[in-house]
Scaffold this motif. Structure first.
Motif, short mmCIF file in Angstrom:
data_model
loop_
_atom_site.label_atom_id
_atom_site.label_comp_id
_atom_site.label_asym_id
_atom_site.label_seq_id
_atom_site.Cartn_x
_atom_site.Cartn_y
_atom_site.Cartn_z
N GLN A 118 8.26 6.96 -2.63
CA GLN A 118 8.23 7.80 -1.36
C GLN A 118 7.91 6.88 -0.25
O GLN A 118 8.08 7.37 1.10
CB GLN A 118 7.20 8.87 -1.56
N ASP A 119 7.16 5.90 -0.32
CA ASP A 119 6.85 4.96 0.77
C ASP A 119 7.84 4.29 1.45
O ASP A 119 7.68 3.75 2.57
CB ASP A 119 5.78 4.05 0.19
N ARG A 120 9.02 4.20 0.93
CA ARG A 120 10.16 3.60 1.65
C ARG A 120 10.16 4.15 3.04
O ARG A 120 11.01 3.32 3.82
CB ARG A 120 11.46 3.67 0.81
N ARG A 121 10.01 5.26 3.27
CA ARG A 121 10.20 5.91 4.55
C ARG A 121 8.80 6.05 5.33
O ARG A 121 8.71 6.88 6.24
CB ARG A 121 10.90 7.33 4.33
N ALA A 122 7.95 5.42 4.77
CA ALA A 122 6.51 5.52 5.46
C ALA A 122 6.29 4.63 6.73
O ALA A 122 7.13 3.84 7.14
CB ALA A 122 5.30 5.12 4.41
N ALA A 124 3.62 2.35 8.93
CA ALA A 124 2.33 1.76 8.57
C ALA A 124 1.74 1.40 10.04
O ALA A 124 2.32 1.17 11.13
CB ALA A 124 2.70 0.29 7.98
N SER A 143 -2.17 8.15 11.07
CA SER A 143 -2.09 8.10 9.41
C SER A 143 -2.61 8.86 8.58
O SER A 143 -2.42 8.84 7.43
CB SER A 143 -2.79 6.58 9.46
#
Length: 154
Positions: A118-122, A124, A143
């Protein structure tokens, strides 16, 4: 000057962290992109025989200097692991795919928690070592959990 095996950094997280400290002190600028590129090239051919001579010498000099800080970084990485922080290197399997597309992507990341699909579209949040109160508050807002739920950007 004696030759060193620069491919050692591909499998040695403390040495890679020390190399970053040696060559890319502030983890930004053209040297970060240069280091990440050269690490990628070493992954293709660990001998480094295909690298430009000046690039190979730059890496060798960096590894020589980094070797002196390797033990300190080993201790620091163990301390961070006790706090739930792991090191993810650009040469390792857990490095985010999207960061491989960034020209000056960081050669290593310090991650608290786990990276998952799910972090692929996160997004930073990258900050400074000496953040202002306003900067810290804004980073927390951006964040924080569900900050953008229902919000459309762009």
């Amino acid at each position: 000057m004696n030759s060193v095996d620069v491919s050692e950094v591909l499998e040695d997280e403390p040495l890679l962290a020390a190399l970053c400290e040696e060559l890319v002190t502030f983890m930004n600028g053209s040297n970060m992109g240069r280091l990440t590129f050269l690490l990628d090239e070493l992954m293709l051919d660990p001998s480094g025989s295909h690298l430009d001579e000046s690039d190979y010498e730059w890496l060798q000099d960096g590894v020589r200097g980094a070797a002196q800080r390797r033990d300190a970084w080993t201790r620091e990485i163990l301390r961070l692991a006790d706090e739930g922080v792991s090191v993810v290197t650009s040469t390792g399997p857990g490095y985010p795919v999207n960061l491989t597309l960034v020209h000056d992507g960081p050669p290593l990341l310090f991650v608290k928690g786990d990276l998952c699909e799910q972090d692929r579209r996160a997004v930073a949040v990258v900050g400074t070592r000496v953040a202002s109160k306003i900067g810290l508050d804004l980073a927390q807002l951006i964040s924080g959990p569900s900050s953008f739920v229902g919000m459309r950007l762009g």
